[in-house]
Design an enzyme around this catalytic site. Structure first.
Site, mmCIF file in Angstrom:
data_model
loop_
_atom_site.group_PDB
_atom_site.id
_atom_site.type_symbol
_atom_site.label_atom_id
_atom_site.label_comp_id
_atom_site.label_asym_id
_atom_site.label_seq_id
_atom_site.Cartn_x
_atom_site.Cartn_y
_atom_site.Cartn_z
ATOM 1 N N ARG A 162 42.047 39.582 40.723
ATOM 2 C CA ARG A 162 42.155 40.274 41.957
ATOM 3 C C ARG A 162 40.851 40.077 42.881
ATOM 4 N NH1 ARG A 162 43.127 43.657 37.301
ATOM 5 N NH2 ARG A 162 45.277 44.519 37.186
ATOM 6 N N LYS A 185 41.014 47.015 36.118
ATOM 7 C CA LYS A 185 41.888 48.342 36.493
ATOM 8 C C LYS A 185 41.567 49.346 35.190
ATOM 9 C CE LYS A 185 45.141 47.699 40.271
ATOM 10 N NZ LYS A 185 46.504 47.930 40.581
ATOM 11 N N HIS A 253 46.044 38.227 47.455
ATOM 12 C CA HIS A 253 46.729 38.670 45.955
ATOM 13 C C HIS A 253 47.833 37.830 45.542
ATOM 14 C CE1 HIS A 253 46.947 41.606 43.121
ATOM 15 N NE2 HIS A 253 48.144 41.723 42.900
ATOM 16 N N ARG A 256 46.771 35.314 42.992
ATOM 17 C CA ARG A 256 46.976 36.048 41.566
ATOM 18 C C ARG A 256 48.450 35.506 41.002
ATOM 19 N NH1 ARG A 256 44.973 39.675 37.768
ATOM 20 N NH2 ARG A 256 46.275 41.453 37.270
ATOM 21 N N HIS A 279 46.641 43.114 32.598
ATOM 22 C CA HIS A 279 47.780 44.088 32.564
ATOM 23 C C HIS A 279 47.717 44.938 31.334
ATOM 24 C CE1 HIS A 279 50.520 41.541 35.468
ATOM 25 N NE2 HIS A 279 49.604 42.177 36.095
#
Length: 307
Positions: A162, A185, A253, A256, A279
């Site tokens: 990211r 994240k 983005h 990615r 993820h």
């Protein structure tokens, strides 16, 4: 927050946000989105029920109250996707609140999320991705800026990073070796392999960079020496896509997305791609199989004699 909330509910919201930040490691952008979504909901409930919203009001919510909120949000133009995100934040807050104040959260937790068509990622073609890597340096005002832009773009495409992850690298990552440790994240860490092309791009940048790259400071710098901003990376991609005649979907983005899609097309394992992207669930990664299928159907429809 200028909300009509009881002191107990106001304190609960602040503690919940603090826990999301401290225990879950949520990014500040995520915390800001949570606060906006939940505060908007609580503000509506206060107006809807005609007084300051408190824990008792949240405990007594009905499906009718929730439908009224969602109708209000749709009426002011909130898209179904954004409303689904807001409802998810509200559910998380109420799920946290309920056991601490002894009430049943079933009504809120069972509220139906609005349906929306999930947009498929729009990756670049392999040729377009190669053109971006080759062409991004042409727009750098100085040789070191050109080397910096090439390094950032090569990392995002070559490692599936990211923008925020690329910009979070520090001077200690200036010589990454074969792998990089990335914090993504939710504070989730992952190890990503560094392609030789990416390592060479970083090395070229560090040789030319006029600013001191100490271990604790940001690796990528703006012209004046401060941290490179997301906006500047977006501008770099915008200039590059315009010069190459690429569509507006060719954003940072999209690099990615391209990383994941090209790996999948080359026979990459979906679970391995999930780990490389960081993820939390395989469902997030499976969207790339839909991209592959959609592209296959386009080719089929164009080539079929009866299409």
């Amino acid at each position: 927050m200028t909300l009509s909330l009881s002191p107990a509910l106001r304190d609960a919201l602040e503690r919940w946000l603090a826990e999301r930040r401290g225990l879950d490691g949520a990014a500040e952008n995520t915390i800001a989105a949570y606060q906006t979504d939940v505060a908007g909901f609580l503000g509506f409930i206060a107006r809807h029920l005609g007084g300051a919203a408190g824990v008792d009001q949240i405990a007594g919510l009905t499906q009718s109250d929730l439908r009224a909120w969602m109708a209000h949000e749709r009426g002011r133009g909130v898209a179904a996707r954004s409303l689904a995100r807001a409802l998810s934040a509200v559910r998380q807050f109420v799920r946290w609140l309920a056991p601490r104040h002894g009430f049943d959260a079933t009504v809120v937790l069972s509220a139906r999320s609005p349906k929306y068509q999930r947009k498929l990622p729009r990756p670049l073609s392999t040729d377009a991705a190669r053109d971006v890597l080759d062409g991004v340096a042409e727009h750098g005002q100085q040789p070191w800026v050109a080397a910096r832009d090439t390094a950032v773009v090569t990392l995002m495409y070559g490692c599936g990073l990211r923008v925020s992850e690329a910009l979070s690298l520090t001077g200690r990552d200036a010589a990454p070796g074969q792998v990089l440790r990335i914090t993504g994240k939710g504070g989730r860490e992952r190890i990503v392999p560094v392609l030789p092309a990416a390592a060479r791009a970083i090395a070229a940048y560090t040789r030319h960079c006029p600013h001191e790259l100490s271990a604790a400071d940001p690796l990528f710098r703006g012209v004046r020496g401060g941290p490179l901003s997301r906006r500047e990376v977006a501008k770099v991609m915008e200039r590059t896509r315009l010069s190459l005649g690429l569509p507006a979907s060719a954003t940072p983005h999209a690099l990615r997305h391209s990383f994941a899609t090209h790996l999948l097309n080359a026979g990459g394992d979906l679970r391995a791609i999930q780990e490389l992207l960081g993820h939390a669930s395989l469902q997030s990664t499976q969207v790339y199989t839909a991209v592959d299928t959609a592209r296959l159907m386009q080719v089929y429809n164009a080539a079929h004699p009866r299409a």
